[in-house]
Scaffold this active site. Structure first.
Site, PDB file in Angstrom:
ATOM      1  N   LYS A  53       0.811  -1.251  -0.049  1.00 28.77           N
ATOM      2  CA  LYS A  53      -0.095  -0.067  -0.011  1.00 28.77           C
ATOM      3  C   LYS A  53       0.803   1.211   0.044  1.00 28.77           C
ATOM      4  O   LYS A  53       0.259   2.265  -0.139  1.00 28.77           O
ATOM      5  CB  LYS A  53      -1.063  -0.035   1.160  1.00 28.77           C
ATOM      6  CG  LYS A  53      -0.415   0.161   2.700  1.00 28.77           C
ATOM      7  CD  LYS A  53      -1.381   0.408   3.626  1.00 28.77           C
ATOM      8  CE  LYS A  53      -1.055   0.610   5.051  1.00 28.77           C
ATOM      9  NZ  LYS A  53      -1.750   0.589   6.157  1.00 28.77           N
ATOM     10  N   ASP A  54       2.151   1.238   0.235  1.00 25.84           N
ATOM     11  CA  ASP A  54       3.007   2.203   0.291  1.00 25.84           C
ATOM     12  C   ASP A  54       3.608   2.512  -1.140  1.00 25.84           C
ATOM     13  O   ASP A  54       4.089   3.679  -1.342  1.00 25.84           O
ATOM     14  CB  ASP A  54       4.438   2.140   1.148  1.00 25.84           C
ATOM     15  CG  ASP A  54       3.957   2.038   2.573  1.00 25.84           C
ATOM     16  OD1 ASP A  54       2.743   2.555   3.037  1.00 25.84           O
ATOM     17  OD2 ASP A  54       4.914   1.600   3.568  1.00 25.84           O
TER      18      ASP A  54
ATOM     19  N   ARG B  42      -8.556   8.379   4.027  1.00 30.76           N
ATOM     20  CA  ARG B  42      -9.616   7.072   3.791  1.00 30.76           C
ATOM     21  C   ARG B  42     -10.246   6.748   5.118  1.00 30.76           C
ATOM     22  O   ARG B  42     -11.586   6.492   5.011  1.00 30.76           O
ATOM     23  CB  ARG B  42      -8.745   6.100   3.084  1.00 30.76           C
ATOM     24  CG  ARG B  42      -9.299   4.777   3.064  1.00 30.76           C
ATOM     25  CD  ARG B  42      -8.464   3.757   2.701  1.00 30.76           C
ATOM     26  NE  ARG B  42      -7.329   3.522   3.424  1.00 30.76           N
ATOM     27  CZ  ARG B  42      -7.840   2.498   4.714  1.00 30.76           C
ATOM     28  NH1 ARG B  42      -8.897   2.060   4.871  1.00 30.76           N
ATOM     29  NH2 ARG B  42      -6.662   2.055   5.510  1.00 30.76           N
ATOM     30  N   ARG B  43      -9.691   6.569   6.377  1.00 35.34           N
ATOM     31  CA  ARG B  43     -10.238   5.887   7.330  1.00 35.34           C
ATOM     32  C   ARG B  43     -11.070   6.875   8.008  1.00 35.34           C
ATOM     33  O   ARG B  43     -12.332   6.521   8.402  1.00 35.34           O
ATOM     34  CB  ARG B  43      -8.950   5.303   8.333  1.00 35.34           C
ATOM     35  CG  ARG B  43      -8.258   4.380   8.031  1.00 35.34           C
ATOM     36  CD  ARG B  43      -7.102   3.980   8.975  1.00 35.34           C
ATOM     37  NE  ARG B  43      -6.593   2.520   8.706  1.00 35.34           N
ATOM     38  CZ  ARG B  43      -5.205   2.218   8.869  1.00 35.34           C
ATOM     39  NH1 ARG B  43      -4.515   3.279   9.284  1.00 35.34           N
ATOM     40  NH2 ARG B  43      -5.062   0.971   8.485  1.00 35.34           N
TER      41      ARG B  43
ATOM     42  N   ARG C  73       0.342  10.410  13.761  1.00 32.46           N
ATOM     43  CA  ARG C  73       1.261   9.808  13.250  1.00 32.46           C
ATOM     44  C   ARG C  73       2.080   9.137  14.023  1.00 32.46           C
ATOM     45  O   ARG C  73       1.722   8.993  15.215  1.00 32.46           O
ATOM     46  CB  ARG C  73       2.219  10.648  12.406  1.00 32.46           C
ATOM     47  CG  ARG C  73       1.878  11.212  11.009  1.00 32.46           C
ATOM     48  CD  ARG C  73       3.016  11.462  10.232  1.00 32.46           C
ATOM     49  NE  ARG C  73       4.020  10.379  10.105  1.00 32.46           N
ATOM     50  CZ  ARG C  73       5.162  10.384   9.385  1.00 32.46           C
ATOM     51  NH1 ARG C  73       5.674  11.594   9.186  1.00 32.46           N
ATOM     52  NH2 ARG C  73       5.802   9.263   9.115  1.00 32.46           N
TER      53      ARG C  73
ATOM     54  N   ARG D 279       1.260   4.996  18.421  1.00 32.92           N
ATOM     55  CA  ARG D 279      -0.060   5.084  18.313  1.00 32.92           C
ATOM     56  C   ARG D 279      -1.148   4.369  19.489  1.00 32.92           C
ATOM     57  O   ARG D 279      -2.061   5.157  19.880  1.00 32.92           O
ATOM     58  CB  ARG D 279      -0.707   4.611  17.110  1.00 32.92           C
ATOM     59  CG  ARG D 279      -0.184   5.237  15.577  1.00 32.92           C
ATOM     60  CD  ARG D 279      -0.418   4.723  14.497  1.00 32.92           C
ATOM     61  NE  ARG D 279       0.367   5.406  13.570  1.00 32.92           N
ATOM     62  CZ  ARG D 279      -0.240   5.775  12.165  1.00 32.92           C
ATOM     63  NH1 ARG D 279      -1.237   5.352  12.008  1.00 32.92           N
ATOM     64  NH2 ARG D 279       0.651   6.486  11.286  1.00 32.92           N
TER      65      ARG D 279
ATOM     66  N   CYS E 128      -1.163   8.312  -2.821  1.00 34.24           N
ATOM     67  CA  CYS E 128      -1.395   7.314  -1.575  1.00 34.24           C
ATOM     68  C   CYS E 128      -2.129   8.146  -0.628  1.00 34.24           C
ATOM     69  O   CYS E 128      -2.673   7.408   0.461  1.00 34.24           O
ATOM     70  CB  CYS E 128       0.123   6.777  -1.315  1.00 34.24           C
ATOM     71  SG  CYS E 128       1.036   6.189  -2.530  1.00 34.24           S
TER      72      CYS E 128
END
Length: 323
Positions: free
Chosen positions: A81-82, A129-130, A151, A157, A248
């Site tokens: 996904k990166d 997106r989330r 981040r 997190r 992205c």
């Protein structure tokens, strides 16, 4: 093939080291050669800026690709996904192994599930997106949540929740599985609630696409780790992303899954979503077709769905385009 050690370029994060270690083991088995990890620091790892400001997730990939091209490492492992959707000609995506769980998860205080979160709950995520999909879900289910941009690595997190600064954080299931921390998940988000990032849960093994016999041998050896179904699925997802002209960091979710009739895989369904981060507007569509047999067919599936999404107004929801 000689028995000289193969050098695998990896980011230094705990997650990158874990997934590279797993790939190193598999590559060692198919090549019969020792594999050593070469740690490379990327700008994305040292910068404290928000990802969207420093060029999206491609910042994690650039340093690894440069090391590959300079011949400092023989191959590299990325979180798929990166990877930017355009593939450089000098490099080959030699293998996309079987995908891990593509879902997003939440780690919340007091083992809460998404639907149990109190009114005004603060949910941390650095992903537009989330945010878009969680806020849309909250709107349609009468929930009152606040998405907070964060981040940092997994420890940072989850630390926000442990310290009581946030009620929950959203992470990828695959990452937590790979570092052996899936027991901290308090809720798996159904893909009907939050579609993952294109390629989420999959890894990409990249090497030089050179003309030397050594490059050809390595490409052939790595190809043994390739999973054709995963490759078809992520190719369709990334084609959708590319056709939406989304960087992205754009709020695009996509997931291709295989629809089976008993043991026989009959079709592939591709779902896509794009929305405003506040969740007020979402364009969400899906298409189903025969399982793509070729790269071209998988790419076409993604492009077709993107065209339908654009016709429904997806372009206006993408926010700032990276020029």
């Amino acid at each position: 093939m000689t028995d000289k050690a193969l050098r695998l370029g990896t980011r230094r994060s705990k997650l990158a080291m874990a997934q590279s270690g797993q790939v190193a083991e598999a590559v060692g088995q198919v090549t019969g050669r020792p594999v050593e990890l070469v740690e490379i620091t990327t700008y994305g790892d040292v910068s404290r800026e928000h990802l969207a400001q420093i060029g999206g997730t491609g910042v994690f990939v650039a340093a690894l690709r440069e090391a590959l091209m300079r011949g400092e490492v023989d191959f590299a492992v990325h979180s798929l996904k990166d990877l930017p959707t355009a593939q450089p000609e000098e490099l080959a995506l030699a293998a996309i192994p079987v995908r891990e769980d593509p879902r997003d998860v939440i780690v919340a205080r007091d083992a809460l599930k998404l639907t149990d979160l109190p009114r005004g709950a603060r949910i941390g995520t650095g992903s537009p997106r989330r945010m878009a999909q969680l806020n849309a879900y909250a709107r349609t289910h009468g929930m009152d949540i606040e998405t907070v941009p964060i981040r940092g690595n997994v420890d940072t997190r989850i630390g926000y929740v442990r310290k009581g600064e946030l009620d929950a954080v959203v992470l990828a299931a695959a990452g937590l599985n790979r570092i052996g921390r899936s027991d901290e998940v308090t809720d798996f988000l159904s893909v009907d609630t939050v579609l993952p990032a294109p390629g989420q849960g999959a890894l990409a093994i990249e090497c030089r696409a050179g003309n030397t016999a050594q490059d050809a041998d390595l490409i052939a050896a790595l190809a043994e780790l390739d999973d054709p179904f995963t490759r078809a699925a992520v190719t369709a997802e990334r084609s959708l992303l590319a056709a939406l002209e989304a960087g992205c960091s754009a709020p695009v979710g996509a997931l291709a899954d295989l629809l089976a009739d008993g043991q026989i895989v009959k079709e592939m369904r591709l779902r896509g979503v794009v929305g405003t981060t506040d969740g007020s507007t979402l364009v969400q569509l899906s298409t189903t077709g025969p399982v793509p047999e070729t790269q071209e067919a998988a790419t076409a599936l993604g492009r077709e769905l993107a065209t339908e999404m654009l016709a429904q107004g997806a372009a206006g929801l993408m926010g700032e385009r990276a020029h």
